[in-house]
Design a protein around this motif. Sequence first.
Motif, PDB file in Angstrom:
ATOM      1  N   GLU A 140      37.476  33.620  32.088  1.00  0.00           N
ATOM      2  CA  GLU A 140      36.881  34.951  32.556  1.00  0.00           C
ATOM      3  C   GLU A 140      35.349  34.977  32.086  1.00  0.00           C
ATOM      4  OE1 GLU A 140      38.953  37.850  30.890  1.00  0.00           O
ATOM      5  OE2 GLU A 140      41.050  37.221  31.609  1.00  0.00           O
ATOM      6  N   ALA A 141      34.939  34.557  31.079  1.00  0.00           N
ATOM      7  CA  ALA A 141      33.593  34.690  30.799  1.00  0.00           C
ATOM      8  C   ALA A 141      32.590  33.657  31.528  1.00  0.00           C
ATOM      9  CB  ALA A 141      33.523  34.202  29.199  1.00  0.00           C
ATOM     10  N   SER A 142      33.212  32.652  32.140  1.00  0.00           N
ATOM     11  CA  SER A 142      32.453  31.677  32.741  1.00  0.00           C
ATOM     12  C   SER A 142      32.238  32.270  34.142  1.00  0.00           C
ATOM     13  CB  SER A 142      33.203  30.073  32.974  1.00  0.00           C
ATOM     14  OG  SER A 142      34.506  30.234  33.598  1.00  0.00           O
ATOM     15  N   LEU A 143      32.583  33.122  34.828  1.00  0.00           N
ATOM     16  CA  LEU A 143      32.634  33.521  35.973  1.00  0.00           C
ATOM     17  C   LEU A 143      31.453  34.477  36.035  1.00  0.00           C
ATOM     18  CD1 LEU A 143      36.040  34.362  37.432  1.00  0.00           C
ATOM     19  CD2 LEU A 143      34.744  32.528  38.246  1.00  0.00           C
ATOM     20  N   ALA A 144      30.222  34.349  36.264  1.00  0.00           N
ATOM     21  CA  ALA A 144      29.091  35.234  36.468  1.00  0.00           C
ATOM     22  C   ALA A 144      29.339  35.855  37.281  1.00  0.00           C
ATOM     23  CB  ALA A 144      27.967  34.003  36.487  1.00  0.00           C
ATOM     24  N   ASP A 145      28.540  37.009  37.429  1.00  0.00           N
ATOM     25  CA  ASP A 145      28.412  38.253  38.364  1.00  0.00           C
ATOM     26  C   ASP A 145      27.770  37.388  39.758  1.00  0.00           C
ATOM     27  OD1 ASP A 145      29.522  40.011  37.178  1.00  0.00           O
ATOM     28  OD2 ASP A 145      27.597  40.918  36.184  1.00  0.00           O
ATOM     29  N   SER A 146      27.298  36.489  39.555  1.00  0.00           N
ATOM     30  CA  SER A 146      26.558  35.667  40.872  1.00  0.00           C
ATOM     31  C   SER A 146      27.421  34.762  41.608  1.00  0.00           C
ATOM     32  CB  SER A 146      25.237  35.122  40.358  1.00  0.00           C
ATOM     33  OG  SER A 146      25.459  34.065  39.517  1.00  0.00           O
ATOM     34  N   ASP A 147      28.659  34.511  41.014  1.00  0.00           N
ATOM     35  CA  ASP A 147      29.553  33.578  41.627  1.00  0.00           C
ATOM     36  C   ASP A 147      30.124  34.318  42.904  1.00  0.00           C
ATOM     37  OD1 ASP A 147      32.647  32.918  42.365  1.00  0.00           O
ATOM     38  OD2 ASP A 147      31.993  31.699  40.603  1.00  0.00           O
ATOM     39  N   GLU A 148      29.856  33.270  43.899  1.00  0.00           N
ATOM     40  CA  GLU A 148      30.212  33.902  45.353  1.00  0.00           C
ATOM     41  C   GLU A 148      31.617  34.255  45.675  1.00  0.00           C
ATOM     42  OE1 GLU A 148      28.464  30.944  48.145  1.00  0.00           O
ATOM     43  OE2 GLU A 148      26.591  31.119  47.376  1.00  0.00           O
ATOM     44  N   ALA A 149      32.550  33.449  44.989  1.00  0.00           N
ATOM     45  CA  ALA A 149      33.871  33.817  45.135  1.00  0.00           C
ATOM     46  C   ALA A 149      34.124  35.291  44.815  1.00  0.00           C
ATOM     47  CB  ALA A 149      34.790  32.735  44.797  1.00  0.00           C
ATOM     48  N   LEU A 150      33.799  35.494  43.618  1.00  0.00           N
ATOM     49  CA  LEU A 150      33.751  36.568  42.915  1.00  0.00           C
ATOM     50  C   LEU A 150      33.349  37.892  43.671  1.00  0.00           C
ATOM     51  CD1 LEU A 150      34.793  38.026  40.237  1.00  0.00           C
ATOM     52  CD2 LEU A 150      32.607  37.709  39.209  1.00  0.00           C
ATOM     53  N   GLN A 151      32.018  37.777  44.259  1.00  0.00           N
ATOM     54  CA  GLN A 151      31.517  38.727  44.908  1.00  0.00           C
ATOM     55  C   GLN A 151      31.933  39.022  45.937  1.00  0.00           C
ATOM     56  OE1 GLN A 151      29.256  40.828  43.701  1.00  0.00           O
ATOM     57  NE2 GLN A 151      29.334  39.665  41.722  1.00  0.00           N
ATOM     58  N   ALA A 152      32.661  37.894  46.809  1.00  0.00           N
ATOM     59  CA  ALA A 152      33.297  38.250  48.268  1.00  0.00           C
ATOM     60  C   ALA A 152      34.473  39.055  47.899  1.00  0.00           C
ATOM     61  CB  ALA A 152      33.698  36.858  48.553  1.00  0.00           C
ATOM     62  N   LEU A 153      35.325  38.492  46.705  1.00  0.00           N
ATOM     63  CA  LEU A 153      36.552  39.355  46.499  1.00  0.00           C
ATOM     64  C   LEU A 153      36.345  40.872  46.153  1.00  0.00           C
ATOM     65  CD1 LEU A 153      38.902  36.730  44.691  1.00  0.00           C
ATOM     66  CD2 LEU A 153      39.085  37.524  46.987  1.00  0.00           C
ATOM     67  N   ILE A 154      35.229  40.923  45.306  1.00  0.00           N
ATOM     68  CA  ILE A 154      34.886  42.357  45.157  1.00  0.00           C
ATOM     69  C   ILE A 154      34.468  43.196  46.418  1.00  0.00           C
ATOM     70  CG2 ILE A 154      33.030  43.646  43.844  1.00  0.00           C
ATOM     71  CD1 ILE A 154      33.261  41.778  41.605  1.00  0.00           C
ATOM     72  N   GLY A 155      33.637  42.439  47.457  1.00  0.00           N
ATOM     73  CA  GLY A 155      33.343  43.269  48.554  1.00  0.00           C
ATOM     74  C   GLY A 155      34.539  43.509  49.232  1.00  0.00           C
ATOM     75  N   LEU A 156      35.728  42.661  49.290  1.00  0.00           N
ATOM     76  CA  LEU A 156      36.830  42.923  49.791  1.00  0.00           C
ATOM     77  C   LEU A 156      37.671  44.072  49.307  1.00  0.00           C
ATOM     78  CD1 LEU A 156      38.032  39.189  50.956  1.00  0.00           C
ATOM     79  CD2 LEU A 156      37.136  41.259  52.292  1.00  0.00           C
ATOM     80  N   GLY A 157      37.463  44.469  48.267  1.00  0.00           N
ATOM     81  CA  GLY A 157      37.891  45.629  47.675  1.00  0.00           C
ATOM     82  C   GLY A 157      38.574  45.539  46.357  1.00  0.00           C
ATOM     83  N   TYR A 158      38.669  44.223  45.810  1.00  0.00           N
ATOM     84  CA  TYR A 158      39.428  43.917  44.601  1.00  0.00           C
ATOM     85  C   TYR A 158      38.806  44.506  43.486  1.00  0.00           C
ATOM     86  CZ  TYR A 158      42.564  40.208  46.758  1.00  0.00           C
ATOM     87  OH  TYR A 158      43.199  39.436  47.258  1.00  0.00           O
ATOM     88  N   SER A 159      39.129  44.866  42.625  1.00  0.00           N
ATOM     89  CA  SER A 159      38.454  45.365  41.208  1.00  0.00           C
ATOM     90  C   SER A 159      37.928  43.956  40.630  1.00  0.00           C
ATOM     91  CB  SER A 159      39.359  45.843  40.326  1.00  0.00           C
ATOM     92  OG  SER A 159      40.376  45.255  39.694  1.00  0.00           O
ATOM     93  N   ARG A 160      36.866  44.193  39.663  1.00  0.00           N
ATOM     94  CA  ARG A 160      36.554  42.973  38.963  1.00  0.00           C
ATOM     95  C   ARG A 160      37.545  41.997  38.270  1.00  0.00           C
ATOM     96  NH1 ARG A 160      32.735  39.609  37.279  1.00  0.00           N
ATOM     97  NH2 ARG A 160      32.383  39.046  35.089  1.00  0.00           N
ATOM     98  N   GLU A 161      38.346  42.766  37.555  1.00  0.00           N
ATOM     99  CA  GLU A 161      39.399  42.266  36.635  1.00  0.00           C
ATOM    100  C   GLU A 161      40.396  41.540  37.828  1.00  0.00           C
ATOM    101  OE1 GLU A 161      38.556  45.535  36.426  1.00  0.00           O
ATOM    102  OE2 GLU A 161      37.284  45.129  34.742  1.00  0.00           O
ATOM    103  N   ASP A 162      40.790  42.054  38.718  1.00  0.00           N
ATOM    104  CA  ASP A 162      41.716  41.218  39.756  1.00  0.00           C
ATOM    105  C   ASP A 162      41.227  40.213  40.153  1.00  0.00           C
ATOM    106  OD1 ASP A 162      43.668  43.402  39.347  1.00  0.00           O
ATOM    107  OD2 ASP A 162      43.362  44.504  40.975  1.00  0.00           O
ATOM    108  N   ALA A 163      39.914  40.241  40.730  1.00  0.00           N
ATOM    109  CA  ALA A 163      39.211  39.206  41.114  1.00  0.00           C
ATOM    110  C   ALA A 163      38.942  37.957  40.357  1.00  0.00           C
ATOM    111  CB  ALA A 163      37.759  39.473  41.730  1.00  0.00           C
ATOM    112  N   VAL A 164      38.753  38.358  39.071  1.00  0.00           N
ATOM    113  CA  VAL A 164      38.856  37.351  37.890  1.00  0.00           C
ATOM    114  C   VAL A 164      40.048  36.596  37.572  1.00  0.00           C
ATOM    115  CG1 VAL A 164      38.378  36.807  35.376  1.00  0.00           C
ATOM    116  CG2 VAL A 164      36.707  38.429  36.718  1.00  0.00           C
ATOM    117  N   SER A 165      41.251  37.465  37.739  1.00  0.00           N
ATOM    118  CA  SER A 165      42.489  36.984  37.716  1.00  0.00           C
ATOM    119  C   SER A 165      42.851  35.962  38.720  1.00  0.00           C
ATOM    120  CB  SER A 165      43.536  38.042  37.263  1.00  0.00           C
ATOM    121  OG  SER A 165      44.655  37.757  37.403  1.00  0.00           O
TER     122      SER A 165
END
Length: 171
Positions: free
Chosen positions: A140-165
């Motif tokens: 979880e700590a290794s996923l930076a806020d600049s991670d493209e996949a993380l940002q894409a999932l957040i953009g699709l409506g996932y919460s940050r915690e769900d996206a990291v999971s």
Amino acid sequence: TGVATDHEGSMTVIDCAGVGYGVRVLLDEQAAMRLGEKASVYVYEHIKEDAHDLYGFITKSRKELFEKLLSVNGVGPKAALAITNLGNEGQVRGAIAGGDTKYISSATGVGKKVAERVVVDLKNKVGLTASDDATAFLQEASLADSDEALQALIGLGYSREDAVSVLAKID
């Protein structure tokens, strides 16, 4: 081995042949030591420039757990005693093997980073089978806020915690 003569905070004075030794002990073990009665403890001696401290444990396995905690970078005798004081030996070992950093960081003087280090360093050394997700916090700590996949999932409506999971399960 001697006679417990006084309790002062976390310290118990044990009289051995007329010499009183101040030994820091765990709270539950101190409660079992009755004043005026025989007390036996396994002693860990910590010597530094300005102090000579004794830490006592009724069981050898608790002393060994204390010493393992001391082997972790950033954990001194006071923090190791505080972690060991959190509960009985099984609870503390279970928290380390299970990666329960919140439980470990609830000890006085132990922060989140030190608790994480304790889990990483000792999860396979406490005599219990380590949980598969004991060190999940590292991913979880290794996923930076600049991670493209993380940002894409957040953009699709996932919460940050769900996206990291979700991303933690993907290679």
